[in-house]
Design an enzyme around this catalytic site. Sequence first.
Site, PDB file in Angstrom:
ATOM      1  N   HIS A  91      34.781  55.728 -41.013  1.00  0.00           N
ATOM      2  CA  HIS A  91      35.793  56.602 -40.418  1.00  0.00           C
ATOM      3  C   HIS A  91      36.379  55.894 -39.198  1.00  0.00           C
ATOM      4  O   HIS A  91      35.944  56.120 -38.069  1.00  0.00           O
ATOM      5  CB  HIS A  91      35.172  57.943 -40.010  1.00  0.00           C
ATOM      6  CG  HIS A  91      36.158  58.973 -39.580  1.00  0.00           C
ATOM      7  ND1 HIS A  91      36.008  60.313 -39.880  1.00  0.00           N
ATOM      8  CD2 HIS A  91      37.319  58.882 -38.885  1.00  0.00           C
ATOM      9  CE1 HIS A  91      37.017  60.988 -39.374  1.00  0.00           C
ATOM     10  NE2 HIS A  91      37.817  60.137 -38.751  1.00  0.00           N
ATOM     11  N   HIS A 127      28.645  66.443 -43.105  1.00  0.00           N
ATOM     12  CA  HIS A 127      28.536  66.698 -41.667  1.00  0.00           C
ATOM     13  C   HIS A 127      27.241  67.445 -41.371  1.00  0.00           C
ATOM     14  O   HIS A 127      27.076  68.603 -41.725  1.00  0.00           O
ATOM     15  CB  HIS A 127      29.726  67.479 -41.100  1.00  0.00           C
ATOM     16  CG  HIS A 127      29.909  67.217 -39.622  1.00  0.00           C
ATOM     17  ND1 HIS A 127      30.740  66.225 -39.133  1.00  0.00           N
ATOM     18  CD2 HIS A 127      29.344  67.780 -38.539  1.00  0.00           C
ATOM     19  CE1 HIS A 127      30.689  66.204 -37.816  1.00  0.00           C
ATOM     20  NE2 HIS A 127      29.843  67.141 -37.434  1.00  0.00           N
ATOM     21  N   GLU A 167      37.536  57.528 -44.404  1.00  0.00           N
ATOM     22  CA  GLU A 167      37.916  58.812 -43.818  1.00  0.00           C
ATOM     23  C   GLU A 167      38.833  58.574 -42.625  1.00  0.00           C
ATOM     24  O   GLU A 167      38.715  57.552 -41.945  1.00  0.00           O
ATOM     25  CB  GLU A 167      36.689  59.569 -43.313  1.00  0.00           C
ATOM     26  CG  GLU A 167      35.677  59.940 -44.356  1.00  0.00           C
ATOM     27  CD  GLU A 167      34.499  60.691 -43.770  1.00  0.00           C
ATOM     28  OE1 GLU A 167      33.738  61.277 -44.543  1.00  0.00           O
ATOM     29  OE2 GLU A 167      34.345  60.682 -42.527  1.00  0.00           O
TER      30      GLU A 167
END
Length: 248
Positions: free
Chosen positions: A43, A191, A70
């Site tokens: 990410h 997450h 991401e």
Amino acid sequence: MTRLSVNINKIATLRNSRGGNNPNLVETALDCERFGAQGITVHPRPDERHIRYQDVFDLKSAIQSEFNIEGNCQEQKFVDLVLANKPAQVTLVPDALNQITSNHGWDTIKHQQYLRDIIPLFKEAGIRVSIFVDPDPKMVEAAAKTGTDRIELYTEGYAHAYHKNRETAIAPYVQAARIAAETGLGLNAGHDLDLHNLKYFAVNVPNLLEVSIGHALICDALYYGLEHTIKLYLRQLEDAGLERDFSS
């Protein structure tokens, strides 16, 4: 079995804290693959505080498993990075500038036209698209109208409520997963999933294709070692699959 994609942002954070290339991000990614991970997630953020843009090019040329990038597609530099590397999957996350970590999904009603405009850009390049979504039925239903291939359910709420009442914690995710299936969306999640809550999530959330796990997995690796930790996470997913098969 639900696939495990290892987010290696924290490895990059450790490397950047001292400069140089220790730990070596590419070697770590290759080790994750060798230890059984079916994907690698990164990410990158504009300040490059962990994953650097060059890391993405280096990883794309080295890894063999599924590559998932991401990030915030409202930043043109991110869009250009993804299109230049053509990963297997891009996960679109509505991060604010300088956000420490992702903490909410897309409002797929408010931003539906924007998503309908940006998603084809990636799909035309042969990249599967997933968008980060809260476990809200209206958001999932609207996500199906954007043209995305998958959604990734934001699981912080589940993780925080798991130890208080896991049945209550999982309920909105089960509902969201059912709506995703009914509307033809593939399903990912991520997450704050960890060794305590992962199996229960994977057993109860139907049609779960992939989980992306970084922070907890890297923290566990400090105690158990990276290879053993990845195998522990894979075992959670394997056991969840066996339990689902047995119950059905």
